[in-house]
Design a protein around this motif. Structure first.
Motif, PDB file in Angstrom:
ATOM      1  N   VAL A 500      36.872 -32.754 -36.426  1.00 30.18           N
ATOM      2  CA  VAL A 500      38.118 -33.185 -35.797  1.00 30.18           C
ATOM      3  C   VAL A 500      38.976 -31.976 -35.347  1.00 30.18           C
ATOM      4  CG1 VAL A 500      38.514 -35.198 -37.290  1.00 30.18           C
ATOM      5  CG2 VAL A 500      39.443 -33.062 -38.243  1.00 30.18           C
ATOM      6  N   ASP A 501      38.799 -30.733 -35.948  1.00 30.35           N
ATOM      7  CA  ASP A 501      39.642 -29.450 -35.572  1.00 30.35           C
ATOM      8  C   ASP A 501      38.879 -28.586 -34.834  1.00 30.35           C
ATOM      9  OD1 ASP A 501      38.039 -28.985 -37.593  1.00 30.35           O
ATOM     10  OD2 ASP A 501      39.663 -28.196 -38.854  1.00 30.35           O
ATOM     11  N   THR A 502      37.817 -28.987 -34.102  1.00 32.61           N
ATOM     12  CA  THR A 502      36.937 -28.136 -33.306  1.00 32.61           C
ATOM     13  C   THR A 502      37.824 -27.466 -32.158  1.00 32.61           C
ATOM     14  OG1 THR A 502      34.900 -27.975 -31.809  1.00 32.61           O
ATOM     15  CG2 THR A 502      35.978 -30.003 -31.864  1.00 32.61           C
ATOM     16  N   SER A 503      37.247 -26.171 -31.646  1.00 31.12           N
ATOM     17  CA  SER A 503      37.939 -25.614 -30.623  1.00 31.12           C
ATOM     18  C   SER A 503      37.321 -25.858 -29.441  1.00 31.12           C
ATOM     19  CB  SER A 503      38.237 -24.051 -31.060  1.00 31.12           C
ATOM     20  OG  SER A 503      37.161 -23.401 -31.154  1.00 31.12           O
ATOM     21  N   TYR A 504      36.034 -26.503 -29.522  1.00 30.92           N
ATOM     22  CA  TYR A 504      35.244 -27.015 -28.259  1.00 30.92           C
ATOM     23  C   TYR A 504      36.128 -27.874 -27.287  1.00 30.92           C
ATOM     24  CZ  TYR A 504      30.954 -24.705 -29.945  1.00 30.92           C
ATOM     25  OH  TYR A 504      30.159 -23.857 -30.517  1.00 30.92           O
ATOM     26  N   ASP A 505      36.301 -27.663 -26.287  1.00 33.21           N
ATOM     27  CA  ASP A 505      37.158 -28.569 -25.371  1.00 33.21           C
ATOM     28  C   ASP A 505      36.049 -29.704 -25.263  1.00 33.21           C
ATOM     29  OD1 ASP A 505      38.839 -29.983 -23.568  1.00 33.21           O
ATOM     30  OD2 ASP A 505      38.423 -28.512 -21.884  1.00 33.21           O
ATOM     31  N   LEU A 506      36.271 -30.685 -26.144  1.00 31.06           N
ATOM     32  CA  LEU A 506      35.615 -32.058 -25.969  1.00 31.06           C
ATOM     33  C   LEU A 506      36.398 -33.157 -25.439  1.00 31.06           C
ATOM     34  CD1 LEU A 506      33.312 -31.426 -29.174  1.00 31.06           C
ATOM     35  CD2 LEU A 506      32.656 -30.997 -26.760  1.00 31.06           C
ATOM     36  N   PRO A 507      36.396 -33.805 -24.225  1.00 30.29           N
ATOM     37  CA  PRO A 507      37.221 -34.884 -24.035  1.00 30.29           C
ATOM     38  C   PRO A 507      36.817 -36.289 -24.489  1.00 30.29           C
ATOM     39  CG  PRO A 507      36.028 -33.984 -22.064  1.00 30.29           C
ATOM     40  CD  PRO A 507      35.636 -33.328 -23.232  1.00 30.29           C
ATOM     41  N   ILE A 560      34.490 -23.382 -25.292  1.00 29.56           N
ATOM     42  CA  ILE A 560      35.385 -22.931 -26.022  1.00 29.56           C
ATOM     43  C   ILE A 560      36.738 -22.846 -25.449  1.00 29.56           C
ATOM     44  CG2 ILE A 560      36.262 -20.979 -27.604  1.00 29.56           C
ATOM     45  CD1 ILE A 560      33.286 -20.457 -27.852  1.00 29.56           C
ATOM     46  N   LYS A 561      37.754 -23.368 -25.953  1.00 35.57           N
ATOM     47  CA  LYS A 561      39.159 -23.498 -25.304  1.00 35.57           C
ATOM     48  C   LYS A 561      40.227 -22.700 -26.231  1.00 35.57           C
ATOM     49  CE  LYS A 561      42.640 -27.085 -24.064  1.00 35.57           C
ATOM     50  NZ  LYS A 561      43.000 -28.418 -24.134  1.00 35.57           N
ATOM     51  N   ASP A 562      40.757 -21.808 -25.581  1.00 36.27           N
ATOM     52  CA  ASP A 562      41.946 -21.125 -26.355  1.00 36.27           C
ATOM     53  C   ASP A 562      41.673 -20.577 -27.458  1.00 36.27           C
ATOM     54  OD1 ASP A 562      43.513 -21.690 -24.124  1.00 36.27           O
ATOM     55  OD2 ASP A 562      44.130 -23.588 -25.101  1.00 36.27           O
ATOM     56  N   ASP A 563      40.493 -19.759 -27.743  1.00 35.52           N
ATOM     57  CA  ASP A 563      40.021 -19.361 -29.009  1.00 35.52           C
ATOM     58  C   ASP A 563      39.308 -17.831 -28.629  1.00 35.52           C
ATOM     59  OD1 ASP A 563      39.349 -18.938 -31.479  1.00 35.52           O
ATOM     60  OD2 ASP A 563      38.716 -20.751 -32.059  1.00 35.52           O
ATOM     61  N   PRO A 564      39.833 -16.994 -28.215  1.00 31.17           N
ATOM     62  CA  PRO A 564      39.116 -15.457 -27.875  1.00 31.17           C
ATOM     63  C   PRO A 564      38.442 -14.878 -28.993  1.00 31.17           C
ATOM     64  CG  PRO A 564      41.628 -15.488 -27.992  1.00 31.17           C
ATOM     65  CD  PRO A 564      41.403 -16.904 -28.067  1.00 31.17           C
ATOM     66  N   ARG A 565      38.939 -15.101 -30.269  1.00 25.52           N
ATOM     67  CA  ARG A 565      37.967 -14.711 -31.347  1.00 25.52           C
ATOM     68  C   ARG A 565      36.545 -15.172 -31.553  1.00 25.52           C
ATOM     69  NH1 ARG A 565      42.052 -14.312 -36.524  1.00 25.52           N
ATOM     70  NH2 ARG A 565      40.514 -12.922 -37.391  1.00 25.52           N
TER      71      ARG A 565
END
Length: 729
Positions: A500-507, A560-565
């Motif tokens: 639920v908290d993945t930083s992948y941009d999954l629409p 990956i969305k907004d997660d540079p690390r």
């Protein structure tokens, strides 16, 4: 392990109960300088004397012989936290490594609470994270007090005094060791906000620092594991526990057991039947002679096959919504879809040292010796059983030979068992309760059985358009004192974390959860929900990359969305593994990246296959855990996480037949052998971010990285674990 608990405490801070309410729900180096660092600092005068004197128990002690003792508030079970906390103190104190030693803190949550939990406990890869400033400030305060004492003694300004390598010096040529000024410094007031070093001044942080436990362990002289406890008049206890979870004692014939030489008593209770003897061997022999009838009317009597069938049926029905998205509508427009069902078995923690605990219960007090991972809970539970106030129960925390979550138990069942046995026996003699390997593996508290069902798709451009994800598995927190913190609107966060908290941009992502009620006791297991969620997320991502005709690394980078690390660790692992170059002939590579416990880890696995046998030859790991306090420990934890995770995915499972556990020892629950261990390279991302955890985050990516390598070789992912099930051939 308690990461979700930490998050829940933050989310519900306004409704947090008092410590008293929470506990009710849970059922000496000599004279010298002593500094307490549960901020704000108190005066040194209030903290002098033995560590047990008064209400103020310190974190830093300096003896008149110059020895610096760091009081460790977390359990060290092999992960190296005692060394980590020693480093933080030594850094700001400017102590030499050879003069630093450690002791475990007593049970006292008012002084030694985990600042992420609000109670004294170790878990969730939080030890360095919550202690980083606290222990640095303790060291810095002690240093300031020593300097103040030197300034008074020498009649010079404090600003002219330097400290390095455990020595205090002035340009005039005056020098002193810590011990020379310890008594004088004890009368100084600790600064409220001691000045900390800047990173360019660090001597120990980020550098090599010898582990404080290695000399004793290597020489076999440490003598402080639970199994090593020897006390005058001590008796040994072994317990015959019910063969099925939830069963109780209906009747006992203990005549033959009592006839064994050395047997002192036999007592029964909710735990089963306990044999108390002079030594271990007669206790074990007598236990085998017990004749016990069990009441199984309330026991769990389903086996793995029945449970799995029920779970799979549930996976086909709508569950409680954990993340709402119109996945079905979006997937109707997908050009290619991936549909998959995953099965994850129950898993035991199986630390090398099984559970053990020694208790001495007297009329108005009790003492417990064990590797206590949650002293606040152990103390409260034992007190409740014995009818004492919690402060009347002293806990002597010992080194532990592994845990992986097993010793962090919200109901403190093995502590409760020990207290019940001591109460039933009634004599004020030390009782050492020993769990055999068989007792431990069959004693419950497993990583839950889970079934995942996923349907995801991409459009003509290879972009993900929708993701429908159902998860079925027992809740770890439902029915515990912490349910209200972690279970919200029917969703146990630990069951869905990593999805639920993945930083992948999954629409159009929809996540649903079923939490069936099963009588098998479950518990967090090293990396908790991430043990199964990372596997599903990362293997489905790989399958989608293949469907889109894209490279797995590039496909992830595009998602990956907004997660540079996360981007940085993925790129680093791929670069160091030579991702863009072909692997050696006969080898296949797979990649996975995952964030857990606020730490980012990417792993590239290189494997060979021989039918259904997968051999992992090499793993390249990149980790970003913020400030690297001890790089050696970080590497060791990543290597250990790889090995721990491999053993689980390749061969381990706990199965039940008619409610009884089938596995009993390492012949049927085989740990990873040294010969199975791949070459592991660990690359640490330089960072000035606040330090995060390393005990658990190395585990989640290894399974999917290996599975993705298998997918590369065979075109199929292992979806029923362990790999020994061979469903990919």
């Amino acid at each position: 392990m308690l990461h979700a608990f930490k998050d829940a405490l933050k989310r519900t801070a306004a409704a947090r109960p008092s410590r008293r309410t929470f506990l009710k729900g849970m059922g000496g180096a000599g004279a010298g300088l002593v500094v307490g660092s549960f901020l704000p600092f108190h005066s040194a005068a209030a903290a002098t004397g033995p560590a047990t004197a008064g209400a103020f128990n310190p974190f830093v002690r300096i003896a008149t012989d110059g020895t610096v003792t760091v009081v460790v508030k977390h359990l060290d079970k092999g992960q190296g936290i005692a060394t980590g906390l020693a480093i933080l103190v030594a850094e700001e104190l400017d102590a030499a490594p050879e003069q630093v030693t450690t002791v475990f803190a007593p049970a006292d949550a008012t002084l030694y609470a985990n600042l992420d939990f609000g109670m004294q406990g170790t878990g969730g890869s939080t030890s360095i994270h919550n202690s980083y400033e606290q222990y640095r400030k303790a060291g810095a305060a002690a240093r300031a007090m020593l300097v103040a004492a030197a300034a008074d003694a020498w009649g010079v300004p404090a600003g002219e005094i330097t400290v390095a390598g455990g020595r205090i010096a002035h340009p005039s040529g005056k020098t002193a060791g810590f011990g020379d000024l310890a008594d004088a410094a004890a009368g100084k007031t600790a600064p409220a906000e001691p000045v900390l070093k800047t990173p360019d001044q660090w001597v120990h942080i980020g550098k090599s620092f010898p582990r404080v436990d290695v000399p004793g362990k290597s020489a076999g002289a440490l003598g402080t594991y639970g199994m090593d406890v020897r006390l005058d008049g001590m008796l040994t206890v072994v317990v015959l526990r019910p063969p099925k979870f939830g069963a109780t004692v209906a009747g006992v014939n203990d005549a033959d057991a009592r006839a064994v030489k050395g047997v002192v008593d036999v007592v029964s209770g909710p735990f089963g039947v306990a044999v108390i003897a002079e030594k271990t061997w007669p206790a074990l022999k007598a236990r085998d002679l017990l004749t016990v009838s069990w009441d199984e009317s309330a026991a769990e009597r389903r086996g793995t096959s029945e449970l799995l069938a029920e779970y799979q049926a549930l996976a086909g029905t709508p569950g409680t919504v954990a993340r709402d998205g119109d996945a079905d509508a979006a997937l109707a427009g997908a050009v290619k879809t991936v549909e998959a069902e995953y099965v994850f078995p129950y898993l035991a923690h199986a630390p090398m040292e099984p559970l053990d605990i020694t208790i001495l219960a007297e009329a108005d007090k009790a003492t417990i010796w064990t590797g206590s991972q949650m002293p606040t809970v152990d103390q409260a539970v034992a007190a409740g059983v014995l009818g004492l106030k919690p402060e009347a129960v002293a806990i002597e925390t010992l080194w532990a030979g592994g845990s992986f979550g097993r010793r962090a138990i919200l109901d403190a069942h093995y502590t409760a068992e020990a207290a019940m046995i001591a109460k039933a026996y009634g004599e004020p003699r030390p009782l050492k309760i020993v769990w055999s390997r068989e007792d431990d593996l069959r004693g419950g508290y497993y990583r839950p059985l889970y079934v995942h069902r996923v349907r995801a798709g991409v459009d003509a451009d290879g972009k993900v358009v929708g993701w429908h994800h159902r998860i079925v598995g027992q809740s770890i927190f439902t029915g515990t004192a912490m349910e209200s913190y972690v279970v919200h609107e029917g969703v146990d966060h630990t069951s869905v974390e990593g999805v639920v908290d993945t930083s992948y941009d999954l629409p159009a992502m929809r996540v649903e959860l079923h939490s069936p009620k099963v009588g098998v006791p479950v518990l967090w297991w090293r990396s908790v929900g991430h043990t199964h969620t990372a596997y599903v997320m990362e293997t489905v991502i790989d399958a989608l990359a293949a469907a889109a005709g894209k490279d797995p690394v590039e496909f992830r980078l595009g998602l990956i969305k907004d997660d540079p690390r996360k981007v940085a660790v993925l790129k680093l692992a791929a670069e160091k593994a030579g991702w863009t170059s072909p692997p050696p002939a006969g080898r296949y590579r797979g990649v996975a990246v995952h964030k857990s416990f606020d730490t980012y880890v990417a792993e590239v696995a290189e494997v060979t296959l021989d039918g259904a046998t997968v051999t992992v030859e090499k793993v390249v790991c990149a980790v970003d855990c913020g400030v690297a306090v001890n790089p050696d420990t970080i590497r060791a934890q990543m290597e250990g996480g790889v090995g721990f995770g491999l053993g689980a995915i390749l061969r381990n499972e706990i199965t039940l037949t008619a409610g009884a556990v089938d596995q009993a020892n390492f012949d049927s629950y085989e740990p990873l052998r040294l010969s199975d261990m791949p070459t592991v390279e660990v690359h640490i991302v330089p960072s000035m971010e606040a330090p995060t955890g390393v005990g658990e985050p190395g585990v989640p990516p290894i399974g999917p990285a290996v599975a993705n390598a298998v997918f590369k070789a065979t075109g199929r992912h292992p979806r029923r674990l362990p790999f020994s099930m061979g469903d990919f051939v």
